[in-house]
Design a protein around this motif. Sequence first.
Motif, PDB file in Angstrom:
ATOM      1  N   PHE A  34      19.133   2.378  10.564  1.00  9.25           N
ATOM      2  CA  PHE A  34      19.641   3.648  10.881  1.00  9.25           C
ATOM      3  C   PHE A  34      18.555   4.309  11.368  1.00  9.25           C
ATOM      4  CE2 PHE A  34      24.264   3.600   9.848  1.00  9.25           C
ATOM      5  CZ  PHE A  34      24.380   2.376   9.259  1.00  9.25           C
ATOM      6  N   PHE A  80      25.207  -0.559  14.467  1.00  9.84           N
ATOM      7  CA  PHE A  80      26.589  -0.434  14.626  1.00  9.84           C
ATOM      8  C   PHE A  80      26.887   0.425  15.670  1.00  9.84           C
ATOM      9  CE2 PHE A  80      25.956  -1.218   9.979  1.00  9.84           C
ATOM     10  CZ  PHE A  80      26.540  -2.599   9.931  1.00  9.84           C
ATOM     11  N   GLY A 116      32.019  -1.955   7.326  1.00  7.20           N
ATOM     12  CA  GLY A 116      32.142  -1.482   6.112  1.00  7.20           C
ATOM     13  C   GLY A 116      33.194  -1.905   5.249  1.00  7.20           C
ATOM     14  N   TYR A 122      33.965  -0.787   1.740  1.00 11.47           N
ATOM     15  CA  TYR A 122      34.058   0.589   2.097  1.00 11.47           C
ATOM     16  C   TYR A 122      35.596   0.799   2.504  1.00 11.47           C
ATOM     17  CZ  TYR A 122      29.175   1.446   1.641  1.00 11.47           C
ATOM     18  OH  TYR A 122      27.890   1.575   1.495  1.00 11.47           O
TER      19      TYR A 122
HETATM   20  C1  LIG Z   1      28.598   0.150   8.475  1.00  8.58           C
HETATM   21  C2  LIG Z   1      28.708   0.813   7.259  1.00  8.58           C
HETATM   22  O1  LIG Z   1      29.817   0.691   6.713  1.00  8.58           O
HETATM   23  C3  LIG Z   1      27.604   1.774   6.884  1.00  8.58           C
HETATM   24  C4  LIG Z   1      28.084   3.167   6.701  1.00  8.58           C
HETATM   25  O2  LIG Z   1      28.571   3.676   7.721  1.00  8.58           O
HETATM   26  O3  LIG Z   1      27.895   3.724   5.561  1.00  8.58           O
END
Ligand SMILES: CC(=O)CC(=O)O
Length: 269
Positions: A34, A80, A116, A122
């Motif tokens: 990032f 990403f 994620g 996530y």
């Molecule tokens: C790709 C991901 O999940 C990382 C993020 O957006 O925090």
Amino acid sequence: MAADPAARMSPVGPAGAASMPVAAPLYPAPPFEFRGARQTWVVYEADAAMLAAYLPAGVQPDSDPAVCAAWACHYPSSTFGPYLEAYLVVRVEVAGERFWYQPVIVTDAEAPMAAGRELWGYGKKLAHLTWSGREAGGPGAEQLVMTVERPRGVRLMTLSMQPERLVSGEELVSLPAAEMLPTLSHRMVPASEAGRPPVVDELVAVDVRPRAHRGADGRPELWRGRGAVDLGSGSAADPWQVFRPLRVLDAFTSLTDFTLPLGRVVPRS
Ligand SMILES: CC(=O)CC(=O)O
């Protein structure tokens, strides 16, 4: 005549690709980079009993009232692609270790959504997010604002932050509301055969430190200021109102470059 190996090379992805579909992966293998990431936190107190349904077994707020944060991410450049993201996180304790647990995450792009969910657990959903504010904060700068609608037209959150003062990394570390803890997610993958339990049901921690903070002359780019979070009355699908702020504690915004590591599984007891 022998065939030219280059001419036989497949245009599709290699065997052992990092993600599905393996012939044309949705996102690449690590490292996940990032650059110029603008992250803004408004830290606040919330009613621990109201948000309890969002916490899996073994995960408890580490205080009452619970300490939560609304977290807005503007990622202009990453592995990403560019995207916006918003989180509601709760400071929790699991078997004696403390984390920022991430019960709510929304994003506006497919690659970070799939990665994620698959890699870190996530529990992301797609949403319509807007972000406004200049890249660099500063005293007297315009305020930073993120809005979240899901679906478009149903407002779930308005987060605003007015940067006022540049703070040093040392000062930030001493502020209780800015405690840098690992994040925690509940990674659940249902079974593909009927009647079977989930094939994955685990807590995954991610330690995002160390971060390289950017700024003119290499100094940290971390600002403290005033923040506000409006969670309205939520929606039937996304009852975010249970995280409603009782009292704002602090607000920060940072500009950083970082590499997001893979996680570690945390035993529940
Ligand atoms: C790709 C991901 O999940 C990382 C993020 O957006 O925090």
